[in-house]
Design a protein around this motif. Sequence first.
Motif, PDB file in Angstrom:
ATOM      1  N   ASN A   1      10.783 -19.502 122.228  1.00  0.00           N
ATOM      2  CA  ASN A   1      10.510 -19.272 123.596  1.00  0.00           C
ATOM      3  C   ASN A   1       9.784 -20.156 124.097  1.00  0.00           C
ATOM      4  OD1 ASN A   1      11.295 -17.842 126.216  1.00  0.00           O
ATOM      5  ND2 ASN A   1       9.845 -16.215 125.635  1.00  0.00           N
ATOM      6  N   THR A   2       9.829 -20.215 125.721  1.00  0.00           N
ATOM      7  CA  THR A   2       8.426 -21.238 126.236  1.00  0.00           C
ATOM      8  C   THR A   2       8.238 -20.411 127.631  1.00  0.00           C
ATOM      9  OG1 THR A   2       9.418 -23.100 125.437  1.00  0.00           O
ATOM     10  CG2 THR A   2       8.198 -23.295 127.388  1.00  0.00           C
ATOM     11  N   TYR A   3       7.162 -20.088 127.929  1.00  0.00           N
ATOM     12  CA  TYR A   3       6.756 -19.709 129.428  1.00  0.00           C
ATOM     13  C   TYR A   3       5.468 -20.244 129.943  1.00  0.00           C
ATOM     14  CZ  TYR A   3       3.524 -16.853 126.375  1.00  0.00           C
ATOM     15  OH  TYR A   3       2.571 -16.493 125.689  1.00  0.00           O
ATOM     16  N   GLU A   4       5.257 -20.070 131.126  1.00  0.00           N
ATOM     17  CA  GLU A   4       4.113 -20.408 132.150  1.00  0.00           C
ATOM     18  C   GLU A   4       3.110 -19.479 132.033  1.00  0.00           C
ATOM     19  OE1 GLU A   4       5.750 -21.851 135.944  1.00  0.00           O
ATOM     20  OE2 GLU A   4       7.574 -22.203 134.844  1.00  0.00           O
ATOM     21  N   ASP A   5       1.931 -19.981 131.810  1.00  0.00           N
ATOM     22  CA  ASP A   5       0.742 -19.079 131.932  1.00  0.00           C
ATOM     23  C   ASP A   5      -0.716 -19.682 132.562  1.00  0.00           C
ATOM     24  OD1 ASP A   5      -1.237 -17.041 131.667  1.00  0.00           O
ATOM     25  OD2 ASP A   5      -0.722 -16.762 129.311  1.00  0.00           O
ATOM     26  N   ASN A   6      -0.630 -19.497 133.976  1.00  0.00           N
ATOM     27  CA  ASN A   6      -1.938 -19.876 134.520  1.00  0.00           C
ATOM     28  C   ASN A   6      -2.163 -21.326 134.312  1.00  0.00           C
ATOM     29  OD1 ASN A   6      -2.693 -17.168 135.451  1.00  0.00           O
ATOM     30  ND2 ASN A   6      -3.078 -16.588 133.507  1.00  0.00           N
ATOM     31  N   GLY A   7      -1.185 -22.094 134.784  1.00  0.00           N
ATOM     32  CA  GLY A   7      -1.564 -23.565 134.542  1.00  0.00           C
ATOM     33  C   GLY A   7      -1.316 -24.171 133.071  1.00  0.00           C
ATOM     34  N   PHE A   8      -0.578 -23.441 132.111  1.00  0.00           N
ATOM     35  CA  PHE A   8      -0.498 -23.816 130.981  1.00  0.00           C
ATOM     36  C   PHE A   8       1.037 -23.457 130.679  1.00  0.00           C
ATOM     37  CE2 PHE A   8      -4.729 -23.176 131.091  1.00  0.00           C
ATOM     38  CZ  PHE A   8      -5.348 -24.044 130.151  1.00  0.00           C
ATOM     39  N   LEU A   9       1.711 -24.223 129.630  1.00  0.00           N
ATOM     40  CA  LEU A   9       3.002 -24.016 129.253  1.00  0.00           C
ATOM     41  C   LEU A   9       2.831 -23.589 127.726  1.00  0.00           C
ATOM     42  CD1 LEU A   9       5.313 -27.072 130.282  1.00  0.00           C
ATOM     43  CD2 LEU A   9       5.430 -24.488 131.121  1.00  0.00           C
ATOM     44  N   VAL A  10       3.282 -22.389 127.298  1.00  0.00           N
ATOM     45  CA  VAL A  10       3.098 -21.795 126.120  1.00  0.00           C
ATOM     46  C   VAL A  10       4.572 -22.121 125.382  1.00  0.00           C
ATOM     47  CG1 VAL A  10       2.924 -19.848 124.457  1.00  0.00           C
ATOM     48  CG2 VAL A  10       1.548 -20.068 126.620  1.00  0.00           C
ATOM     49  N   VAL A  11       4.271 -22.774 124.279  1.00  0.00           N
ATOM     50  CA  VAL A  11       5.924 -23.393 123.469  1.00  0.00           C
ATOM     51  C   VAL A  11       5.667 -22.925 122.070  1.00  0.00           C
ATOM     52  CG1 VAL A  11       7.110 -25.192 122.811  1.00  0.00           C
ATOM     53  CG2 VAL A  11       5.840 -25.409 124.933  1.00  0.00           C
ATOM     54  N   ASP A  12       6.480 -21.745 121.725  1.00  0.00           N
ATOM     55  CA  ASP A  12       6.431 -21.600 120.384  1.00  0.00           C
ATOM     56  C   ASP A  12       7.867 -22.176 119.780  1.00  0.00           C
ATOM     57  OD1 ASP A  12       4.677 -19.902 121.177  1.00  0.00           O
ATOM     58  OD2 ASP A  12       5.545 -17.898 121.201  1.00  0.00           O
ATOM     59  N   LEU A  13       7.654 -22.521 118.496  1.00  0.00           N
ATOM     60  CA  LEU A  13       8.603 -23.486 117.717  1.00  0.00           C
ATOM     61  C   LEU A  13       8.846 -22.950 116.195  1.00  0.00           C
ATOM     62  CD1 LEU A  13       7.522 -26.978 118.974  1.00  0.00           C
ATOM     63  CD2 LEU A  13       9.276 -25.530 119.897  1.00  0.00           C
ATOM     64  N   CYS A  14       9.690 -23.089 115.795  1.00  0.00           N
ATOM     65  CA  CYS A  14       9.969 -23.116 114.280  1.00  0.00           C
ATOM     66  C   CYS A  14       9.873 -24.479 113.722  1.00  0.00           C
ATOM     67  CB  CYS A  14      11.340 -22.475 114.021  1.00  0.00           C
ATOM     68  SG  CYS A  14      11.764 -20.719 114.599  1.00  0.00           S
TER      69      CYS A  14
END
Length: 296
Positions: A79-92
């Motif tokens: 999943n990838t989401y926006e959080d207060n000026g950042f992109l959080v990217v979760d990867l296998c």
Amino acid sequence: MCLNSFGLTPNYIVFVETPVKINLLKFLSSWSLWGANYMDCFESNESMGVWMHVADKKRGKYLNIKYRTSPFNLFHHINTYEDNGFLVVDLCTWKGYEFVYNYLYLANLRENWDEVKKNAQKAPQPEVRRYVLPLNIEKADTGKNLITLPNTTATAILRTDETIWLEPEVIFSGPRQAFEFPQINYTKYSGKPYTYAYGLGLNHFVPDRLCKMNVKTKETWVWQETDAYPSEPIFVSQPDALEEDDGIILSIVISPGSGPKPAYLLILSAKDMSEVARAEVDINIPVTFHGMFKRA
């Protein structure tokens, strides 16, 4: 670039460029000219590492920010989401530049179990990783960590060459134990902050368990049976769901050595991965990778 999946939020698209490439000339001429197969067309670049590219969906253009990190193989975004000026990217991920498929040739898999394990030990090792990409760097200081989000150990350092070097937070890691073919409650949480991911557990490349993972606390739940080989877990939300994990998990399980019923549809509680039911069939079902659920 070899692209199997990508990250998507309401405003951005994230592409991960890995060291594994397809040689297009070899691909177009492989069979007709020199009798090679598809796998012979893959090449790995030892020195390039990984580049992450971010595109602005609304403006239709790439951001002029150069994100880099150490090499890994990648097939699936969680999943990838926006959080207060950042992109959080979760990867296998699979650590290293060498193509993990090099260890999945039939010649390797036909060896005995000890040989399969030896090959898996030499292959790139799996990890679930969280990368955090800063979107606003105009006033950032060179050499400093740009990540100001709480509750993550991921870092992003602005270098003198204007690249941003990323180091991940490791969410899951075990020796030769992979969390792959991930699923979440995509209907409600795709591109948004989330808590739970479901995956197929690979033991030395062999799919022998189903896993649930809390990406915040790193707690895990596992379903596993002897001589049972499940497929990608499919999350199905309850119609009246109130919580993220209100629902069930569906998986096709192959059980060749357990008796007259060689396969079944497994239904698990998405809360605690306990079995709800199974629907057995009398025929062999091939090993599957992906699936989907559609309401009647």
